[in-house]
Design a protein around this motif. Structure first.
Motif, PDB file in Angstrom:
ATOM      1  N   LEU A 264       0.821  -1.211   0.000  1.00 52.66           N
ATOM      2  CA  LEU A 264       0.000   0.000   0.000  1.00 52.66           C
ATOM      3  C   LEU A 264       0.855   1.262   0.000  1.00 52.66           C
ATOM      4  N   ALA A 265       1.783   1.381   0.947  1.00 58.33           N
ATOM      5  CA  ALA A 265       2.633   2.576   1.000  1.00 58.33           C
ATOM      6  C   ALA A 265       3.493   2.718  -0.258  1.00 58.33           C
ATOM      7  N   PRO A 266       4.104   1.639  -0.787  1.00 58.78           N
ATOM      8  CA  PRO A 266       4.829   1.783  -2.054  1.00 58.78           C
ATOM      9  C   PRO A 266       3.949   2.259  -3.205  1.00 58.78           C
ATOM     10  N   VAL A 267       2.708   1.777  -3.272  1.00 54.49           N
ATOM     11  CA  VAL A 267       1.793   2.239  -4.318  1.00 54.49           C
ATOM     12  C   VAL A 267       1.536   3.736  -4.167  1.00 54.49           C
ATOM     13  N   LEU A 268       1.292   4.188  -2.946  1.00 48.26           N
ATOM     14  CA  LEU A 268       1.059   5.613  -2.711  1.00 48.26           C
ATOM     15  C   LEU A 268       2.286   6.439  -3.080  1.00 48.26           C
ATOM     16  N   ALA A 269       3.453   5.996  -2.644  1.00 49.94           N
ATOM     17  CA  ALA A 269       4.682   6.744  -2.916  1.00 49.94           C
ATOM     18  C   ALA A 269       4.935   6.851  -4.411  1.00 49.94           C
ATOM     19  N   CYS A 270       4.741   5.756  -5.133  1.00 53.53           N
ATOM     20  CA  CYS A 270       4.953   5.783  -6.578  1.00 53.53           C
ATOM     21  C   CYS A 270       3.906   6.651  -7.269  1.00 53.53           C
ATOM     22  N   ALA A 271       2.678   6.615  -6.768  1.00 54.00           N
ATOM     23  CA  ALA A 271       1.630   7.462  -7.340  1.00 54.00           C
ATOM     24  C   ALA A 271       1.942   8.940  -7.172  1.00 54.00           C
ATOM     25  N   PHE A 272       2.558   9.314  -6.040  1.00 57.80           N
ATOM     26  CA  PHE A 272       2.934  10.714  -5.846  1.00 57.80           C
ATOM     27  C   PHE A 272       3.904  11.165  -6.944  1.00 57.80           C
ATOM     28  N   ILE A 273       4.829  10.281  -7.313  1.00 59.37           N
ATOM     29  CA  ILE A 273       5.779  10.623  -8.374  1.00 59.37           C
ATOM     30  C   ILE A 273       5.041  10.813  -9.702  1.00 59.37           C
ATOM     31  N   VAL A 274       4.094   9.929  -9.977  1.00 62.21           N
ATOM     32  CA  VAL A 274       3.353  10.009 -11.238  1.00 62.21           C
ATOM     33  C   VAL A 274       2.516  11.290 -11.288  1.00 62.21           C
ATOM     34  N   VAL A 275       1.885  11.643 -10.176  1.00 57.32           N
ATOM     35  CA  VAL A 275       1.153  12.914 -10.121  1.00 57.32           C
ATOM     36  C   VAL A 275       2.092  14.068 -10.418  1.00 57.32           C
ATOM     37  N   ASP A 276       3.248  14.045  -9.792  1.00 59.48           N
ATOM     38  CA  ASP A 276       4.256  15.084  -9.961  1.00 59.48           C
ATOM     39  C   ASP A 276       4.620  15.257 -11.432  1.00 59.48           C
ATOM     40  N   ARG A 277       4.691  14.154 -12.166  1.00 60.68           N
ATOM     41  CA  ARG A 277       5.113  14.186 -13.569  1.00 60.68           C
ATOM     42  C   ARG A 277       3.997  14.598 -14.519  1.00 60.68           C
ATOM     43  N   HIS A 278       2.747  14.401 -14.105  1.00 63.14           N
ATOM     44  CA  HIS A 278       1.635  14.636 -15.025  1.00 63.14           C
ATOM     45  C   HIS A 278       0.812  15.878 -14.697  1.00 63.14           C
ATOM     46  N   ALA A 279       1.011  16.479 -13.536  1.00 67.84           N
ATOM     47  CA  ALA A 279       0.253  17.678 -13.205  1.00 67.84           C
ATOM     48  C   ALA A 279       0.634  18.809 -14.166  1.00 67.84           C
ATOM     49  N   PRO A 280      -0.343  19.459 -14.804  1.00 65.95           N
ATOM     50  CA  PRO A 280      -0.016  20.601 -15.660  1.00 65.95           C
ATOM     51  C   PRO A 280       0.711  21.679 -14.866  1.00 65.95           C
ATOM     52  N   ARG A 281       1.553  22.411 -15.543  1.00 70.05           N
ATOM     53  CA  ARG A 281       2.362  23.446 -14.903  1.00 70.05           C
ATOM     54  C   ARG A 281       1.489  24.387 -14.080  1.00 70.05           C
ATOM     55  N   GLY A 282       1.894  24.598 -12.829  1.00 69.94           N
ATOM     56  CA  GLY A 282       1.173  25.531 -11.969  1.00 69.94           C
ATOM     57  C   GLY A 282      -0.029  24.942 -11.257  1.00 69.94           C
ATOM     58  N   THR A 283      -0.210  23.604 -11.320  1.00 71.07           N
ATOM     59  CA  THR A 283      -1.397  23.007 -10.695  1.00 71.07           C
ATOM     60  C   THR A 283      -1.033  21.883  -9.723  1.00 71.07           C
ATOM     61  N   VAL A 284       0.204  21.848  -9.246  1.00 63.86           N
ATOM     62  CA  VAL A 284       0.662  20.667  -8.516  1.00 63.86           C
ATOM     63  C   VAL A 284      -0.106  20.435  -7.214  1.00 63.86           C
ATOM     64  N   THR A 285      -0.393  21.479  -6.441  1.00 63.14           N
ATOM     65  CA  THR A 285      -1.132  21.288  -5.186  1.00 63.14           C
ATOM     66  C   THR A 285      -2.544  20.803  -5.468  1.00 63.14           C
ATOM     67  N   GLU A 286      -3.168  21.383  -6.470  1.00 60.28           N
ATOM     68  CA  GLU A 286      -4.504  20.938  -6.863  1.00 60.28           C
ATOM     69  C   GLU A 286      -4.481  19.475  -7.298  1.00 60.28           C
ATOM     70  N   ALA A 287      -3.461  19.089  -8.066  1.00 59.71           N
ATOM     71  CA  ALA A 287      -3.379  17.712  -8.557  1.00 59.71           C
ATOM     72  C   ALA A 287      -3.253  16.729  -7.397  1.00 59.71           C
TER      73      ALA A 287
END
Length: 426
Positions: A318-341
């Motif tokens: 579970l924790a590894p899935v969450l940690a890896c998902a955070f990286i994926v969010v980081d890579r796919h969030a449009p510029r300037g929307t990271v907190t919202e993402a």
């Protein structure tokens, strides 16, 4: 999915970085009201003579308003900065819960209004912390390890938080527990927003678009998958209650939940101790597959000792899935929307967990405890299918975005973080 030797001292390297320990601790304390809200509200309603149905209704209202408020406040943080949003939101949320604690359930309309305010204005500290990590830690490998530490710390909070509420109730009362937890929430938010990284952080310039972070196809794919991960986890909480009832030992439920948390802690520690290479989108598919696979044995519902062991296993990924998902969010969030993402990820996961709890109940009543755990296995498998079906859009965008871009903007120069460097690594 390959590994290299542990790099730069693991989690200690993260915690020794300037401001890191303060930001992590402040965020965890600031999130206590949200993390312990359901149990504290249930104990308060029961102490007031209310039914479990009323407690469930109030918790549902709190959860729905929280799901609405998180992405909206996340977008406000991206536009206005952290201190101008996080602290006022924390105060308003605490005032809403204080009103609920002081007026009770005598006037239901007022009680519902109070918990809606508390949920709607819950500050997006979780997404805010992940937006800060690049500017605080710099190197990409350290940021990724911080995401793993973040996932582990969440498990600690969800273990310690209910114990703290129980202690406060034993020492004073459920109303006092609600008040104290929310005062701690304000203090945690204050510790974060008064820090130098929080005050200095600014989101990267963003394209004006009404969809905000949701215009990213990759992010939508991830959110779709994590809805079902949340559904799986939510169903386990209900199925575990049914299992304990079947065994005639209510305390078994606590052991099963503690075992799941222990598994997640162990998995998160091991995951964060390694430096992973290769595209995180591919790694996420493998981790979600393993998560789903570990949910399936729960349907066997063996004796308490064996079931506790299976619960540990079900939490390992579970924790590894969450940690890896955070990286994926980081890579796919449009510029300037990271907190919202990041806030959308929190919302989607929470809504999925609520639906999982709602689905598991009828499943248990119709087909027994094993069927409740089957909902968890099905949720994990559907989460994997979503990732497999959307593999084409889960590629790194061509234009920079996410937390790395925001960190560069905050620092005024290119940070050593290269958020998108992995896109050609296999």
């Amino acid at each position: 999915m390959a590994t290299e030797a542990p790099a730069h001292g693991g989690y200690l390297d993260i915690l020794r970085a300037p401001h890191a320990a303060r930001l992590l601790a402040g965020t965890l304390v600031g999130r206590l009201p949200n993390g312990t809200g359901p149990i504290a509200m249930t104990l308060f309603v029961r102490d007031q003579g209310g039914s479990y149905t009323l407690a469930g209704g109030l918790i549902a209202a709190y959860g729905v308003s929280n799901a609405v408020g998180q992405p909206l406040l996340g977008r406000a943080v991206d536009l206005k900065g952290q201190p101008r949003v996080q602290l006022p939101a924390a105060v308003l949320s605490a005032l809403g819960m204080a009103l609920f604690a002081l007026t009770g359930i005598g006037h239901l309309a007022l009680a519902y209004a109070a918990v809606v305010v508390a949920g709607l204005f819950t500050p997006p500290l979780e997404g805010g912390l992940r937006a800060l990590w690049p500017s605080v830690l710099g190197r990409e490998d350290r940021v990724h390890r911080a995401y793993a530490l973040d996932a582990v710390a969440q498990e600690v909070m969800f273990t310690v938080g209910p114990l703290l509420v129980t202690l406060l109730v034993a020492l004073w009362s459920p109303a006092a527990a609600l008040l104290v937890i929310n005062v701690l929430g304000i203090l945690g938010a204050l510790a974060v927003v008064l820090s130098e990284p929080s005050r200095a952080w600014r989101s990267a310039p963003r394209e004006a678009h009404w969809l905000g972070a949701l215009r990213s196809p990759g992010l939508l794919a991830l959110l779709g998958s994590f809805f079902f991960v949340g559904l799986a986890l939510g169903s386990i909480t209900v199925a575990a209650v049914a299992y304990a009832d079947d065994r005639g030992t209510p305390s078994v439920y606590g052991w099963l939940m503690a075992a799941l948390g222990l598994g997640a802690l162990a998995g998160g520690v091991l995951y964060g101790a390694r430096r992973w290479v290769g595209a995180p989108e591919r790694r996420l598919r493998v981790l979600v597959a393993l998560l789903a696979l570990c949910y399936l044995p729960l349907m066997l519902t063996p004796g308490p000792v064996a079931m506790t062991g299976l619960s540990v296993l079900s939490g390992v990924f579970l924790a590894p899935v969450l940690a890896c998902a955070f990286i994926v969010v980081d890579r796919h969030a449009p510029r300037g929307t990271v907190t919202e993402a990041f806030s959308w990820l929190v919302t989607t996961f929470g809504v999925g967990a609520a639906l999982g709890s709602a689905v598991a109940g009828p499943a248990v009543e119709l087909a027994g405890t094993a069927a409740g755990f089957a909902v968890a296995g099905a949720g994990g498998l559907v989460a994997l299918l979503v990732l497999l079906a959307t593999g084409r859009v889960l590629t790194v965008p061509d234009t920079p975005g996410g937390a790395g871009a925001d960190a560069r903007h905050a620092d005024g120069e290119a940070a050593p973080l290269a958020v998108h460097a992995e896109k050609n690594t296999h």
